[in-house]
Design a protein around this motif. Structure first.
Motif, PDB file in Angstrom:
ATOM      1  N   UNK A  85      11.001  28.660 -18.636  1.00 16.07           N
ATOM      2  CA  UNK A  85      11.182  30.284 -18.485  1.00 16.07           C
ATOM      3  C   UNK A  85      10.249  30.758 -19.748  1.00 16.07           C
ATOM      4  N   UNK A  86       9.806  30.325 -20.854  1.00 21.54           N
ATOM      5  CA  UNK A  86       9.196  31.032 -21.848  1.00 21.54           C
ATOM      6  C   UNK A  86       7.544  31.115 -21.314  1.00 21.54           C
ATOM      7  N   UNK A  87       7.117  30.114 -20.749  1.00 18.13           N
ATOM      8  CA  UNK A  87       5.825  30.030 -20.321  1.00 18.13           C
ATOM      9  C   UNK A  87       5.490  31.056 -19.089  1.00 18.13           C
ATOM     10  N   UNK A 133     -21.377  31.529 -18.146  1.00 19.61           N
ATOM     11  CA  UNK A 133     -20.435  32.526 -18.754  1.00 19.61           C
ATOM     12  C   UNK A 133     -19.852  32.195 -19.970  1.00 19.61           C
ATOM     13  N   UNK A 134     -20.110  32.516 -21.400  1.00 21.51           N
ATOM     14  CA  UNK A 134     -19.022  32.278 -22.210  1.00 21.51           C
ATOM     15  C   UNK A 134     -18.055  33.052 -22.427  1.00 21.51           C
ATOM     16  N   UNK A 135     -16.919  32.442 -22.411  1.00 18.63           N
ATOM     17  CA  UNK A 135     -15.394  33.024 -22.556  1.00 18.63           C
ATOM     18  C   UNK A 135     -15.258  32.955 -24.206  1.00 18.63           C
ATOM     19  N   UNK A 136     -14.489  33.770 -24.880  1.00 19.86           N
ATOM     20  CA  UNK A 136     -14.478  33.851 -26.071  1.00 19.86           C
ATOM     21  C   UNK A 136     -12.655  33.738 -26.360  1.00 19.86           C
ATOM     22  N   UNK A 137     -12.301  32.892 -26.889  1.00 20.11           N
ATOM     23  CA  UNK A 137     -10.902  32.500 -26.830  1.00 20.11           C
ATOM     24  C   UNK A 137     -10.045  33.635 -27.644  1.00 20.11           C
ATOM     25  N   UNK A 138      -9.091  34.130 -26.934  1.00 19.35           N
ATOM     26  CA  UNK A 138      -8.072  34.846 -27.745  1.00 19.35           C
ATOM     27  C   UNK A 138      -7.375  33.789 -28.562  1.00 19.35           C
ATOM     28  N   UNK A 139      -7.325  33.945 -29.787  1.00 13.60           N
ATOM     29  CA  UNK A 139      -6.633  32.946 -30.789  1.00 13.60           C
ATOM     30  C   UNK A 139      -5.383  32.733 -30.612  1.00 13.60           C
ATOM     31  N   UNK A 140      -4.724  31.558 -30.507  1.00 15.07           N
ATOM     32  CA  UNK A 140      -3.205  31.292 -30.469  1.00 15.07           C
ATOM     33  C   UNK A 140      -2.897  31.244 -31.951  1.00 15.07           C
ATOM     34  N   UNK A 141      -1.960  31.375 -32.573  1.00 15.09           N
ATOM     35  CA  UNK A 141      -1.492  31.360 -33.953  1.00 15.09           C
ATOM     36  C   UNK A 141      -1.397  29.982 -34.531  1.00 15.09           C
ATOM     37  N   UNK A 142      -2.593  29.553 -34.527  1.00 15.50           N
ATOM     38  CA  UNK A 142      -2.624  28.150 -35.231  1.00 15.50           C
ATOM     39  C   UNK A 142      -2.449  28.366 -36.651  1.00 15.50           C
ATOM     40  N   UNK A 149      -2.100  40.857 -33.171  1.00 18.16           N
ATOM     41  CA  UNK A 149      -2.234  41.241 -31.745  1.00 18.16           C
ATOM     42  C   UNK A 149      -1.933  42.523 -31.508  1.00 18.16           C
ATOM     43  N   UNK A 150      -2.364  43.125 -30.375  1.00 16.50           N
ATOM     44  CA  UNK A 150      -2.344  44.353 -30.066  1.00 16.50           C
ATOM     45  C   UNK A 150      -0.562  44.707 -29.653  1.00 16.50           C
ATOM     46  N   UNK A 151       0.050  43.714 -29.448  1.00 17.79           N
ATOM     47  CA  UNK A 151       1.580  44.018 -29.199  1.00 17.79           C
ATOM     48  C   UNK A 151       2.390  42.659 -29.326  1.00 17.79           C
ATOM     49  N   UNK A 152       3.580  42.763 -29.855  1.00 21.29           N
ATOM     50  CA  UNK A 152       4.630  41.851 -30.257  1.00 21.29           C
ATOM     51  C   UNK A 152       4.632  40.888 -29.120  1.00 21.29           C
ATOM     52  N   UNK A 153       4.740  41.457 -27.535  1.00 25.78           N
ATOM     53  CA  UNK A 153       4.776  40.488 -26.607  1.00 25.78           C
ATOM     54  C   UNK A 153       3.501  39.684 -26.412  1.00 25.78           C
ATOM     55  N   UNK A 159       1.804  32.554 -28.593  1.00 27.02           N
ATOM     56  CA  UNK A 159       2.756  31.458 -29.437  1.00 27.02           C
ATOM     57  C   UNK A 159       3.473  30.513 -28.240  1.00 27.02           C
ATOM     58  N   UNK A 160       3.812  30.945 -27.213  1.00 27.72           N
ATOM     59  CA  UNK A 160       4.312  29.947 -26.367  1.00 27.72           C
ATOM     60  C   UNK A 160       3.193  29.334 -25.692  1.00 27.72           C
TER      61      UNK A 160
END
Length: 523
Positions: A85-87, A133-142, A149-153, A159-160
């Motif tokens: 459900x979360x994913x 092509x180099x992709x730049x990781x959007x960091x997860x909250x390690x 982040x730009x939005x709480x969602x 985090x999920x």
């Protein structure tokens, strides 16, 4: 019929194709060799299809055991419902916020848009490179990191994905241990899936540590495609498996023999069926599948596995090197989260910052004329500085800005580091100008001057060529077809008379001058 490569030859070829390109790697030659292999394979096939198996075939599971034992499927029912459900909510959130986009990749000298939209999420400062092509990781909250982040969602979605990453790491370790246990006991069982009651065995220290390190996923590459909006997908060319969302490939730039874990989610909707009668043997064209084959093998049947909503599969040990896989499109839109141990020895922010600091160690104080004093004119030091200069410009700055605003869709985390890298790069431009002034200075011994020119000429020649190439890529038809916020920016870029820059953007005259100096006769 031509000779079929041996297993050892296939493994050598496969490992070479998926490994990170070393210094001096000739990618054009590698692509040419790969095209030659494909042509030879098509010649051997002539007008016949290679055989493939689906679960409807009696020998499917036996073939899986014999030829694909390092491929493991975990069916959706064995995954916790709350995680599903979360994913799936995280996928929807990131899609709604426009965080996934099609990549403009470089294949055989041409810019092509991938049919699949993607987003890299992972450890802060990580990148992942594929198809130039180099992709730049959007960091997860390690742990230990601070990300806004730009939005709480979006924060909740990242985090999920971190939670999914942890879950898949544990499941991968279980799959590894089951595989090792079978090899040790020589048990001939069919590895169809890992049941929900499978227990975690304990091995000796080195084995357990190795297993965990090879499943320590540091990034996930999210994928999304709606086949209804992609009417011109390629047909699978060897087996006649149908339309492909992703062609046959090895995953690139991974730690050697590390695992890959994939969570698959086909979006639910009203019951739909393809309007055309399917000519595919044993495969429902409305269902997504993943296909596997042994690289460059025309004797072993391929394997096609249906992917239902929430299924996971794992590629263990050297499977990604010795085999290739493709994704066969179904009817509904599909997301996947592909977790991997990216080979990051040259792909993290910390790495490139250290490289830049190394280059700038040779830069001294600002002179009265506005230039800089160089601490050493040793050819090896100058050569290293110019190579790092190229690395930060073409592997980082231009890669980042070529993707428009994409790397900033989830968070502005990368903005400050890229500004810092650009400032370091500007200091390197000043340093290059300092080297050129020294080369031009009257009274410099010819031998010393030639040694300095030889040390920097290759890097400056490459810089001129690559700047021209990147500038052209930003103007290409494919680039102009993208939405405004995804269109590439040619950055850094400056006009010829820009007083803030010590050297021109176009280095044609500089390169020509250096070549001329080497041709001057020795007095």
């Amino acid at each position: 019929m031509k000779r079929t490569p041996t297993a050892e030859e296939r493994e050598r070829e496969a490992k070479a194709s998926h490994c990170r390109a070393p210094t001096g790697f000739d990618r054009a030659a590698s692509e040419k060799a790969s095209r030659g292999q494909k042509l030879r394979l098509f010649e051997e096939l002539e007008d016949t299809w290679l055989p493939y198996l689906t679960p409807k075939d009696d020998e499917f599971y036996q073939q899986w055991q014999l030829k694909y034992p390092k491929l493991v499927l975990r069916e959706a029912g064995a995954v916790p419902e709350e995680l599903h459900r979360d994913v799936q909510a995280a996928f929807a959130t990131l899609h709604q916020h426009g965080c996934l986009a099609r990549d403009l990749v470089r294949i055989q000298g041409k810019d092509l848009l991938t049919p699949v939209a993607r987003l890299l999420v992972g450890n802060p400062g990580c990148t992942y490179k594929y198809l130039s092509t180099r992709l730049f990781a959007a960091p997860w909250p390690a742990r230990g990191s601070s990300v806004t982040y730009h939005a709480a969602e979006i924060a909740a979605a990242c985090q999920t994905l971190l939670s999914l990453n942890g879950y898949l790491q544990l499941e991968t370790a279980q799959a590894w241990e089951e595989l090792v246990a079978k090899e040790r006991a020589n048990i001939d069982e069919v590895p169809v899936c890992i049941g929900p009651d499978f227990g975690l065995g304990i091995f000796d220290g080195p084995d357990e540590a190795d297993i965990r390190s090879r499943s320590a996923y540091n990034v996930t590459l999210l994928n999304f495609m709606d086949p209804r909006k992609m009417p011109h997908l390629k047909e699978e060319p060897y087996f006649g498996m149908g339309k492909m969302a992703v062609s046959w490939h090895h995953d690139e730039n991974l730690v050697d023999r590390s695992a890959v874990a994939v969570y698959s989610h086909s979006c639910e909707g009203p019951e739909e069926e393809s309007e055309e009668d399917s000519p595919l043997e044993g495969r429902d064209p409305d269902t997504w599948h993943v296909g596997f084959k042994i690289s460059w093998d025309i004797e072993t049947p391929g394997l096609v596995i249906p992917l239902h909503q929430g299924d996971c599969y794992f590629m263990l040990d050297d499977l990604n090197a010795t085999h290739q896989h493709c994704v066969l499109a179904g009817l509904p839109p599909r997301f996947s989260s592909t977790h991997r141990v990216a080979e990051c020895s040259t792909g993290t922010l910390d790495y490139i910052l250290q490289r830049c600091q190394l280059a700038l160690q040779n830069v001294g104080d600002v002179t009265d004329s506005g230039g800089v004093a160089l601490k050493s004119l040793e050819p090896a030091v100058l050569k290293q500085g110019e190579e790092i200069h190229n690395e930060v410009e073409f592997e980082w700055l231009r890669q980042f800005w070529f993707q428009g605003s994409r790397p900033r869709k989830c968070t502005d985390w990368w903005c400050e580091p890229m500004a810092r890298l650009e400032e370091m790069w500007r200091r390197m431009e000043v340093a290059t100008n300092g080297v050129l002034q020294e080369v031009r200075r009257e009274g410099v011994p010819v031998g010393q001057r030639n040694a300095m020119v030889t040390a920097i000429l290759a890097s400056l020649t490459a810089r001129q060529t690559l700047r021209r190439e990147w500038h052209a890529r930003c103007q290409s038809r494919a680039a102009r077809s993208l939405p405004a916020d995804q269109q590439p920016q040619c950055r850094p870029y400056w006009e010829k008379e820009d007083p803030s820059m010590p050297l021109p953007f176009d280095l044609t005259d500089v390169v020509s001058e250096l070549r001329g100096l080497l041709l001057e006769p020795t007095p």
